[in-house]
Design an enzyme around this catalytic site. Sequence first.
Site, PDB file in Angstrom:
ATOM      1  N   HIS D  46       0.754  -1.118  -0.082  1.00 50.68           N
ATOM      2  CA  HIS D  46       0.046  -0.086  -0.077  1.00 50.68           C
ATOM      3  C   HIS D  46       0.689   1.326  -0.014  1.00 50.68           C
ATOM      4  CE1 HIS D  46      -3.792  -2.097   0.293  1.00 50.68           C
ATOM      5  NE2 HIS D  46      -3.322  -2.812   1.493  1.00 50.68           N
ATOM      6  N   ARG D  71       7.661  -5.265   2.859  1.00 46.56           N
ATOM      7  CA  ARG D  71       6.210  -5.993   2.927  1.00 46.56           C
ATOM      8  C   ARG D  71       5.858  -6.173   1.125  1.00 46.56           C
ATOM      9  NH1 ARG D  71       0.349  -4.362   5.190  1.00 46.56           N
ATOM     10  NH2 ARG D  71       0.534  -2.485   3.792  1.00 46.56           N
TER      11      ARG D  71
END
Lengths: 255, 255, 255, 255, 255, 255
Positions: D46, D71
Amino acid sequence: MRQNKIKQKWQAGQWVSLGWLSVSHTFTAEVMARLGFDALCVDLQHGLSEMSDVAPMLQAISQTDTVPVVRVAWNEPAAIMKALDLGAYGIIVPLVNNAEEAAKAVAACRYPPVGMRSSGPVRAVHYGGADYVAKANDEIVVMAMIETREGIANLDAICATPGLDAVYIGPADLSFALGLPPRGDNPDPLHIATCDKILAAAHKAGIKCVMHCATAEFAAGAIKRGFDMVMVTSDLSCMIAGVRSELEILKTKTA
Amino acid sequence: MRQNKIKQKWQAGQWVSLGWLSVSHTFTAEVMARLGFDALCVDLQHGLSEMSDVAPMLQAISQTDTVPVVRVAWNEPAAIMKALDLGAYGIIVPLVNNAEEAAKAVAACRYPPVGMRSSGPVRAVHYGGADYVAKANDEIVVMAMIETREGIANLDAICATPGLDAVYIGPADLSFALGLPPRGDNPDPLHIATCDKILAAAHKAGIKCVMHCATAEFAAGAIKRGFDMVMVTSDLSCMIAGVRSELEILKTKTA
Amino acid sequence: MRQNKIKQKWQAGQWVSLGWLSVSHTFTAEVMARLGFDALCVDLQHGLSEMSDVAPMLQAISQTDTVPVVRVAWNEPAAIMKALDLGAYGIIVPLVNNAEEAAKAVAACRYPPVGMRSSGPVRAVHYGGADYVAKANDEIVVMAMIETREGIANLDAICATPGLDAVYIGPADLSFALGLPPRGDNPDPLHIATCDKILAAAHKAGIKCVMHCATAEFAAGAIKRGFDMVMVTSDLSCMIAGVRSELEILKTKTA
Amino acid sequence: MRQNKIKQKWQAGQWVSLGWLSVSHTFTAEVMARLGFDALCVDLQHGLSEMSDVAPMLQAISQTDTVPVVRVAWNEPAAIMKALDLGAYGIIVPLVNNAEEAAKAVAACRYPPVGMRSSGPVRAVHYGGADYVAKANDEIVVMAMIETREGIANLDAICATPGLDAVYIGPADLSFALGLPPRGDNPDPLHIATCDKILAAAHKAGIKCVMHCATAEFAAGAIKRGFDMVMVTSDLSCMIAGVRSELEILKTKTA
Amino acid sequence: MRQNKIKQKWQAGQWVSLGWLSVSHTFTAEVMARLGFDALCVDLQHGLSEMSDVAPMLQAISQTDTVPVVRVAWNEPAAIMKALDLGAYGIIVPLVNNAEEAAKAVAACRYPPVGMRSSGPVRAVHYGGADYVAKANDEIVVMAMIETREGIANLDAICATPGLDAVYIGPADLSFALGLPPRGDNPDPLHIATCDKILAAAHKAGIKCVMHCATAEFAAGAIKRGFDMVMVTSDLSCMIAGVRSELEILKTKTA
Amino acid sequence: MRQNKIKQKWQAGQWVSLGWLSVSHTFTAEVMARLGFDALCVDLQHGLSEMSDVAPMLQAISQTDTVPVVRVAWNEPAAIMKALDLGAYGIIVPLVNNAEEAAKAVAACRYPPVGMRSSGPVRAVHYGGADYVAKANDEIVVMAMIETREGIANLDAICATPGLDAVYIGPADLSFALGLPPRGDNPDPLHIATCDKILAAAHKAGIKCVMHCATAEFAAGAIKRGFDMVMVTSDLSCMIAGVRSELEILKTKTA
């Protein structure tokens, strides 16, 4: 050393077509190169490109035999030398006002003892060849832009600068210098007469003269008037004109 | 939340003009946006752009009210979600073969419980507004490309996918599927008939149908045939066509 | 041509808030723009940005009506002109020592016959409007930094430079000039008195005065003292202060 | 091989502080690293970063002894392996729904015969040391995110995955899974109870549990509840909070 | 403030090894740094790097204790100051012709009242430490290149420049100045004698002398002749030599 | 369409030399191309490059007639198709375990009806020629890596995959598969025997076999054993070996 096709064409009495890269992208540069210009100019003055774009754009261009030209943003030796080290075979220097400035531009393009270019052709030696340093002074084309009041006043002195290959007419700034609103392909008689005067002065001094046009129509006229190189059109202006035309057709046909 | 002009136009019974960005540059994106398309698509499948280009290109587009659309390279949730997080208001998913794949594409565009989109609209919340997460499911447009043999065979099932906003016709791959050589604005009667069949199936299912054209001429025809959105032209094709034309003029006029 | 909100606010007798972009990233630029500053400055002198960052950062800013300002690294016409061509509506020139240098900065911001700016507003004409060249001389704001011993000595002459819109106080370098250790929001009476003296001189000459602050607290005080624009805070300093505070809380609460 | 400080702290019974990089810039990454987190995560799901940002951001971080964590955007072996080859010492895999997916994530982090990671640690061998390939299986930390309905249902099975080092709670998606609106630092009793249930399951299985927080306040509480690692705050959220606060002060003080 | 290892070694009577970065990539920079040079130079004059590459390359280098050095393209205060703000601990200024130019270079490296460096060490304060501004004048090493005819003529005056730390011999341009074809590791007696003369002048003036070599063989000789720092080899030349050698072996062994 | 020199050499019964690009830089790519490899591979699996590097690196390579090859990070159609659209003439797919995976790789490289490649050769049509779509299926070389236990077990089935041009041996992963520590130029008899077994299986199936070597010495041996293409060396390994050698010489000569 790889020979400079601009010089070769001029020596053969031929004119040269130049395309313009306003967009700092290697793919548009490649596509422009494959479309058939003799030379292409990466514009560091008024285009989107900065010096960090020059190496990859010249690589993109040099997939073809199009001659890579760079317009620097200012008459600075460091910028001129860097563009040359990265492989430019032609340099356009804007806003040259007098013979001293023209000589400064030339000096930055020539190795000693002719000029003061520093040795370190990091990419140029791979692009140009192992004998690049020995022969670069003879192959690199340097062009001084005539576009200011002072430049016009010193026209003959600029054209007489030893080592200068050509003068290059910037029509928008030249309009300013003549008290006209800036525009491309300026049909104003004073503007045309001034361009022809610059052309005559260049030829009289034994150097070449380049006209920066906005359309092929105008460029063809310039060739007939005797210009040795014409800037025909740019990536950006073709894109904009094409999209405007398509959107106009869409509007009309769906009205 | 900022409303989606594509949806607004469709709700008002209007067609939508879409432009195409093959070049991964923020300046050409801005210029295209300022020229007046309703929406612009950053093409991650066959264009030069990668996901790292999406944020700056959407920023460039969003200086205007042009709707930012992204075609992902593949029906992958991670890519769809990232494009949405970066602010895309429309997603085009290529090569959708059946209803299951269409449902997968829709799910990636919708937050739970409707879909499986992960929460984290890093730029979208700044572009769309503070209530983005609550309302995004209603504003984001998701379009499935019908362009394969299997996709045509499953046309009605795809169109019936809950949440799918439109089907999008990719004419080159559709040509392959029909056993024709790929081309844009394909005039082959079978191709045209297939497009009209897809259009009819979409409308029957209550969703929209988009035609990817190559010229405004063909796009205007598509609008008349009832298409709800037309891809009119691209940055790259206008640039190439314009340069070719100018070089041809130069050649002719100096012959 | 799109009007310059800085000028509009000044003409309305209002002060202007300026934010600072030390980080060369289009997303932090966008977020800063959406947070509500009247103007934002891309800092080419002491920030991370180079000229190649200016176009995408200005695009990011111009999704809002925040006025795009650029601080160039040096009083160089080429850099000033390029920042303007890319769409800057305000230019801050550091380390201006005398009226001649101030006049040089102004000249680079104005088209002939007023100045010597070269014509070629590649992005500015798309951002500003088709009449950009005709009107830019009236809309672009040029600010000279007063921060050296020599600059203070020539204060009145600098303020009297025709076409200069404002003087801009750089507090850290000014500290050096006053024999003080450099710091932001300098409370030293000599520093404060010097700033007020600069402010008075500017106003007496009919131009504006800008104070570069480090906190809103200090900036609010500057506004009360009569400053016309205040630089309030930067992307970087807010990030650092916030992280330090969070890590301190974590440490305390887990001790 | 350079040891993994996360593992060392865990073996010493200590908790670990994690910072978050939403902005894809090497300078904000460096500044965050110098501010004192034990570990920093480059967020490919994100955040603004793509894989092309990972190498320079990890270099920036690794000027300090902060542990570099990535991530990935999806549970894809290719992405996990590339992040590791570039020097990540910790991998966070989002949206893990069941033990099979957890095992897939672990396998991508381990060289054969334990896993299926391909050999080619292009930067990792320079960062980690010449014995990297021999020892990486023992040093790399792999964390599976528990944040979906299915993930909660399969909690114990996921925790029992051989080689999994920790489960990582994503609070926004977990809110969705629990039928709550997504938010950070969710005080809803059901959310808190679910987090504690995940924590208990992890510890029962002999692995660690990480809580993704939004503030140090909440993170300190999580540490007291027994979490082994806490994500404290991000570059972006600190910047935004700081700017909002400064602009509010400016508004109040000049009212 | 972090101490400058170059100065420390010099104060301890030791010579310093310098590596050269012609390639503008952070990974080759990191690998070079990990291979064990005392210092590494990012070359903005003849290398591929531009100022936008400096920050990430210095970050890459500063994963180790290698001292980051930058050669600017020209004796410009703005470029020198920016390189220092980004964390350079050593500056090499090319083409210094006389004492005035040397003084200008030094001034750009020193904060007032010693010099005229502007305050704003955006990365340097994070790399160097909180007391950077107070102590930088004592840690930063500034080196003037002696490589032109005029530079040789003004050798003693240049060496006497207050604050100058060293003179740096550029052998290719020096060859030009001596009327020799440019090359590295020049064995010409006149070249060698000139280098030794420069070395003697530097030492007599109490400053250091650096020799830019092309091979370790020649560099070792320079150390024995008394040079205080030697540039040993570059990323690019090692790569090229290695590939040439491998391709030659392949050719020979398969002949 | 431009012909594929790899295929031409194979048809002429000649072996092919392949160089490796681990560094994601267009200049090192150009230099490598000019040094004389028949083909060069941009490595998206274990190199620094991502898909966004492919276009400019292929442009750099294609200044010469070196064949541009891309190793994708995973057997994904989207990545394979994008690399081809950008102009790759050869694709290496890692970790192929069985015939089904090999067939998937081939399908992504071939237009219908042979495969399922989507039409949109954005750069390939400019590089390859106007008849690219019609002829690409015959020119593009697709290679499947044999390097896993399962891959070895399914060797004959993989080699029998219709349309597969070659199998490519990855020696480090193959070492893992054979229970050996990974290394380049593995002299272990089991490793050598396995490579020769793969070679024999390929030739029996009428396809080619490629050996990934670490040195020209080993590569020359592979050619003698009958391999059709050898990966000789990489940009990175030559640079590292050269620098290590120079630093060792410096140390020895100054001891």
